[in-house]
Scaffold this active site. Structure first.
Site, PDB file in Angstrom:
ATOM      1  N   THR A 105       0.820  -1.214   0.000  1.00 10.86           N
ATOM      2  CA  THR A 105       0.000   0.000   0.000  1.00 10.86           C
ATOM      3  C   THR A 105       0.850   1.259   0.000  1.00 10.86           C
ATOM      4  OG1 THR A 105      -1.772  -1.170   1.115  1.00 10.86           O
ATOM      5  CG2 THR A 105      -1.796   1.214   1.340  1.00 10.86           C
ATOM      6  N   TYR A 111      -8.365   0.750  -2.999  1.00  8.26           N
ATOM      7  CA  TYR A 111      -7.286   1.266  -3.844  1.00  8.26           C
ATOM      8  C   TYR A 111      -6.544   0.071  -4.420  1.00  8.26           C
ATOM      9  CZ  TYR A 111      -4.744  -0.158   0.282  1.00  8.26           C
ATOM     10  OH  TYR A 111      -4.261  -0.917   1.307  1.00  8.26           O
ATOM     11  N   SER A 125       1.668  -7.606  -0.416  1.00  9.44           N
ATOM     12  CA  SER A 125       2.446  -8.547   0.402  1.00  9.44           C
ATOM     13  C   SER A 125       1.714  -9.837   0.732  1.00  9.44           C
ATOM     14  CB  SER A 125       2.937  -7.867   1.672  1.00  9.44           C
ATOM     15  OG  SER A 125       1.888  -7.682   2.576  1.00  9.44           O
ATOM     16  N   ASP A 169       0.501  -6.557   5.121  1.00 10.63           N
ATOM     17  CA  ASP A 169      -0.141  -7.819   5.505  1.00 10.63           C
ATOM     18  C   ASP A 169       0.852  -8.882   5.971  1.00 10.63           C
ATOM     19  OD1 ASP A 169      -2.488  -6.605   4.939  1.00 10.63           O
ATOM     20  OD2 ASP A 169      -2.902  -7.690   3.088  1.00 10.63           O
ATOM     21  N   LYS A 178       0.971  -7.255  12.867  1.00 17.44           N
ATOM     22  CA  LYS A 178      -0.125  -6.402  12.431  1.00 17.44           C
ATOM     23  C   LYS A 178      -1.366  -6.824  13.204  1.00 17.44           C
ATOM     24  CE  LYS A 178      -2.606  -4.761   8.350  1.00 17.44           C
ATOM     25  NZ  LYS A 178      -2.707  -4.773   6.878  1.00 17.44           N
ATOM     26  N   GLU A 214      -1.708 -28.155  28.503  1.00 20.31           N
ATOM     27  CA  GLU A 214      -2.711 -28.493  27.477  1.00 20.31           C
ATOM     28  C   GLU A 214      -2.431 -29.832  26.790  1.00 20.31           C
ATOM     29  OE1 GLU A 214      -5.510 -27.222  26.966  1.00 20.31           O
ATOM     30  OE2 GLU A 214      -5.415 -25.234  27.849  1.00 20.31           O
TER      31      GLU A 214
HETATM   32  N1  LIG Z   1      -1.585  -1.936   3.892  1.00 21.36           N
HETATM   33  C1  LIG Z   1      -1.125  -2.837   3.025  1.00 21.36           C
HETATM   34  O1  LIG Z   1       0.004  -2.739   2.601  1.00 21.36           O
HETATM   35  C2  LIG Z   1      -2.020  -3.976   2.673  1.00 21.36           C
HETATM   36  C3  LIG Z   1      -1.740  -4.661   1.380  1.00 21.36           C
HETATM   37  N2  LIG Z   1      -2.737  -5.669   1.131  1.00 21.36           N
HETATM   38  C4  LIG Z   1      -0.379  -5.344   1.342  1.00 21.36           C
HETATM   39  O2  LIG Z   1       0.033  -5.980   2.266  1.00 21.36           O
HETATM   40  O3  LIG Z   1       0.293  -5.249   0.361  1.00 21.36           O
END
Ligand SMILES: NC(=O)C[C@H](N)C(=O)O
Length: 356
Positions: free
Chosen positions: A40, A54, A87, A121, A193, A313
């Site tokens: 992104t 986007y 990613s 991601d 994340k 467990e």
């Molecule tokens: N905020 C991002 O970068 C999410 C995107 N889907 C990626 O990991 O490339």
């Protein structure tokens, strides 16, 4: 202009070549290479209100850097486009290619630090992989953004400036690989994340190492686990990663996935268990059978915080299973793959989970 404000004024007293060189080194900016992989931070939307809708991985690195004249005040920056992908589509091959390039650059005397721009991601996975495999004390900062540069309150610009600032800093040396998002400096090992729609998305359950404010680093902690220089893994010697997969636990889960993965040749299975890595009664036998066929079983948790205790467990000693400690399943997978490149047995893999 007063004499004190003239750069290199001290040379007036001692004009020897050594002193001149020392003064130059003091004022010289660090050399930072930005390796771009997409995400992104290189994304573009149709309008300024598109913060979540986007296309990722659109803007080339040279354009990204050209849009940030602030970078030139911090470092001599040059960019390289390694990939242009979102990613979520990262593969083991991408990890190997990227880590090998980072390692090469880190060996160059004209490189002081490295920044990797990355989709968010799987950013934490790549950062951890680099911290496990690149032998350097030079700072490596992995950075992304939650909003594309075209959106209102886009976060990529400051995140990238902060990444370059950290990668070019002497005080970041020897501290490993960082994720520099939302003004925080987090260590690659701990960060994940945790939110998928806000800019404060990256958190470490053990807290950040520090913060970057107006180009200055403020450190509060240092990583205690093995990384980079002290790692027993070295990307220069790794050309292939073995198949390791994850099985997710949930109510009514059936052994279908475990059996299919064993048949497909998985060398290890990370079980993303409920609670403290608990395993449904009907899953125990299939996992034991997999272990019987030589597949390593790693017990992790789908719960994001806390850590899995050995022999709580499930009787891990009896079943010859390994626990992932506080590693999330996707990061446990990376360490397990690397362990397998060294032919690690369950005892060695367990030791690695305590140490890395
Ligand atoms: N905020 C991002 O970068 C999410 C995107 N889907 C990626 O990991 O490339």
């Amino acid at each position: 202009m007063g004499i004190l404000s003239v750069p290199g004024a001290a040379l007036a007293q001692d004009a020897s070549p050594a002193a001149a060189q020392a003064a130059k080194a003091q004022t010289a900016k660090p050399n930072v290479v930005v390796l771009a992989t997409g995400g992104t931070i290189a994304g573009a939307g149709a309008s300024t209100v598109n913060s979540a809708t986007y296309t990722a991985a659109k803007v080339p690195v040279d354009k990204l850097l050209a849009g940030l004249p602030e970078l030139a005040q911090i470092a001599n920056v040059r960019g390289e486009q390694v990939f242009q992908i979102a990613s979520e589509s990262f593969t083991n091959d991408n990890l190997l290619t990227l880590a090998k390039r980072v390692s090469q650059l880190a060996k160059q005397s004209d490189v002081d630090g490295i920044v990797i721009t990355h989709g968010t991601d799987t950013l934490a996975e790549t950062a951890y992989f680099l911290s496990l495999t690149v032998h350097t004390d030079k700072p490596i900062a992995v950075v992304g953004s939650m909003r594309p540069g075209t959106a209102l309150s886009a976060d990529g610009a400051l995140n990238l400036v902060n990444a370059v600032s950290v990668a070019g800093s002497k005080d970041a040396r020897g501290k490993g690989v960082f994720v520099t998002m939302n003004d925080e400096i987090n260590t690659a090992r701990d960060v994940n994340k945790d939110i998928n729609i806000q800019t404060g998305a990256f958190k470490s359950q053990w807290g950040p190492l520090g913060m970057v404010v107006e180009g200055k680093n403020y450190w509060f902690r240092a990583p205690v686990k093995r990384h980079t220089m002290n790692s027993e893994f070295n990307i220069d010697n790794i050309d292939k990663l073995p198949q390791v997969d994850i099985v997710y636990a949930y109510g009514s889960v059936q052994p279908t996935a475990v059996n299919a993965l064993v048949d497909a040749g998985a060398k290890a299975i990370v079980h993303a268990g409920t609670g403290n890595g608990s395993v449904a009664d009907r899953m125990v036998k299939p996992l034991q059978d997999a272990r019987g066929k030589g597949v390593l079983i790693v017990r992790s948790a789908r719960v994001p915080y806390g850590f899995v205790l050995r022999n709580a467990e499930q009787p891990d000693d009896k079943y010859d299973w390994v626990v992932a400690h506080d590693m999330r399943p996707e990061k446990a997978r990376l360490l397990t793959m690397l362990a397998l490149t060294k032919g690690a047995n369950t005892k060695e893999l367990q030791r690695m989970f305590w140490e890395y």
